[in-house]
Design an enzyme around this catalytic site. Sequence first.
Site, short mmCIF file in Angstrom:
data_model
loop_
_atom_site.label_atom_id
_atom_site.label_comp_id
_atom_site.label_asym_id
_atom_site.label_seq_id
_atom_site.Cartn_x
_atom_site.Cartn_y
_atom_site.Cartn_z
N ASP A 135 8.23 -15.97 3.40
CA ASP A 135 8.14 -15.72 4.82
C ASP A 135 6.99 -14.76 5.13
OD1 ASP A 135 9.25 -16.41 7.14
OD2 ASP A 135 10.99 -15.09 7.06
N CYS A 167 25.80 -36.49 14.51
CA CYS A 167 26.22 -35.13 14.93
C CYS A 167 25.15 -34.48 15.82
CB CYS A 167 26.47 -34.29 13.68
SG CYS A 167 26.94 -32.60 14.05
N CYS A 208 25.09 -28.61 16.87
CA CYS A 208 24.28 -27.40 17.05
C CYS A 208 23.59 -27.41 18.42
CB CYS A 208 23.27 -27.25 15.92
SG CYS A 208 22.23 -28.69 15.67
N CYS A 245 15.60 -18.75 22.17
CA CYS A 245 16.44 -18.56 20.97
C CYS A 245 16.80 -17.08 20.78
CB CYS A 245 15.70 -19.10 19.75
SG CYS A 245 16.57 -18.80 18.21
N CYS A 269 20.99 -14.72 15.10
CA CYS A 269 22.06 -15.57 15.63
C CYS A 269 22.35 -16.64 14.58
CB CYS A 269 21.60 -16.21 16.94
SG CYS A 269 22.68 -17.53 17.54
N CYS A 271 24.08 -21.81 15.32
CA CYS A 271 23.78 -23.22 15.02
C CYS A 271 24.01 -23.56 13.55
CB CYS A 271 22.38 -23.63 15.48
SG CYS A 271 21.06 -22.59 14.87
S1 SF4 Z 1 22.21 -29.48 11.89
FE1 SF4 Z 1 23.22 -29.78 13.83
S2 SF4 Z 1 23.28 -31.95 14.16
FE2 SF4 Z 1 22.83 -31.64 12.00
S3 SF4 Z 1 24.80 -31.73 11.00
FE3 SF4 Z 1 24.39 -29.58 11.47
S4 SF4 Z 1 25.35 -29.23 13.48
FE4 SF4 Z 1 25.20 -31.43 13.18
S1 SF4 Z 2 22.26 -21.26 18.10
FE1 SF4 Z 2 20.42 -21.41 16.84
S2 SF4 Z 2 18.82 -22.13 18.25
FE2 SF4 Z 2 20.54 -21.41 19.48
S3 SF4 Z 2 20.06 -19.30 19.98
FE3 SF4 Z 2 21.29 -19.26 18.10
S4 SF4 Z 2 19.79 -19.30 16.42
FE4 SF4 Z 2 18.72 -19.91 18.29
#
Ligand code: SF4
Ligand code: SF4
Length: 306
Positions: free
Chosen positions: A129, A187, A190, A210, A237, A240
């Site tokens: 990174d 899916c 997220c 984000c 966060c 997702c």
């Molecule tokens: S990245 Fe998002 S869309 Fe893909 S499997 Fe995970 S939750 Fe589902």
């Molecule tokens: S869920 Fe993922 S894309 Fe959404 S705010 Fe949180 S880190 Fe960012």
Amino acid sequence: MKLLTEDIKKKAEELGFDLCGVAKARVLSEYEPVIKEWISKGFHDKMEYLARDIPKRLNPEALLSGAKSIVVTGLNYYSENRQKVPGSPIVSRYAYGIDYHDVISSKLKKLLEWIKTVETEAEGRITVDSAPILEKAWAREAGLGYPGRNSIIINKTVGSFFFIGTILLNLELEYDIPAEEDPCGNCRKCIEECPTHAINDNRTIDARRCISNLTIEGRGAIPSEFIPYLEHRIYGCDKCQEVCPRNRNARQNKTPEFYMSDEIAGMGPAEWRNLSREQFLKLFGKSPIGRLKYEKFMGNIEAAAG
Ligand code: SF4
Ligand code: SF4
């Protein structure tokens, strides 16, 4: 070549890496239009460095002259050691312990040193990174996994809670097959559950929305429109990734440096809000959180408290 590649992977495992694959160095030209479109829409927010030197970031030669292979490692950081006091500000799992840049660089340096002892002509460059390189794209090339809709690489076994590190090498190795299998299928969890609707439909993120970017990279105060969606998050966060069914089998990491100290885990809301500058440096000086300015961090805590 085959033997050396196998030995490198074995050594990576000995050093504690959960994943290791090898990609053939090449110019990742197919990513150029995606990156340019992402930048042109302003999705990179204030991270101007991402808009600079795009051709350089696509070409491993720009980082290591004569680069032939990219060794890509994955290190699990998932932790069940959650903060213990309900209602406390929430820190993303990746920042529970010591700065991952330091932990991974130290492991990769050992790996590179070892490679140099068996291949005296070896030249290498480590990135965590820390350099203009498309680490996620190389992780896919090296077969570690495929990007989910949330843009994060998903590995079939480990899930997505892992750090990517690379060593560029001037050696030919045996290459893994790039990951081609989309882990998402139908899916969209997220996308649906991202609190700020920051996930675009083409597996990219709008960093302006984000929470991870707003609490970590964003220099100033968090824009007021996002404050109701912080849900106590003050640094990063994980939402997702937490909702992703591919992380159902995520396991506690085996890297003690990533464990949260009892002192931090036991802090309640008032202790977070009253952190002095000295306490901040003492508790987070070695963590990725320590890269933030004290004022920004305290501003995040205030914002998360509503
Ligand atoms: S990245 Fe998002 S869309 Fe893909 S499997 Fe995970 S939750 Fe589902
Ligand atoms: S869920 Fe993922 S894309 Fe959404 S705010 Fe949180 S880190 Fe960012």
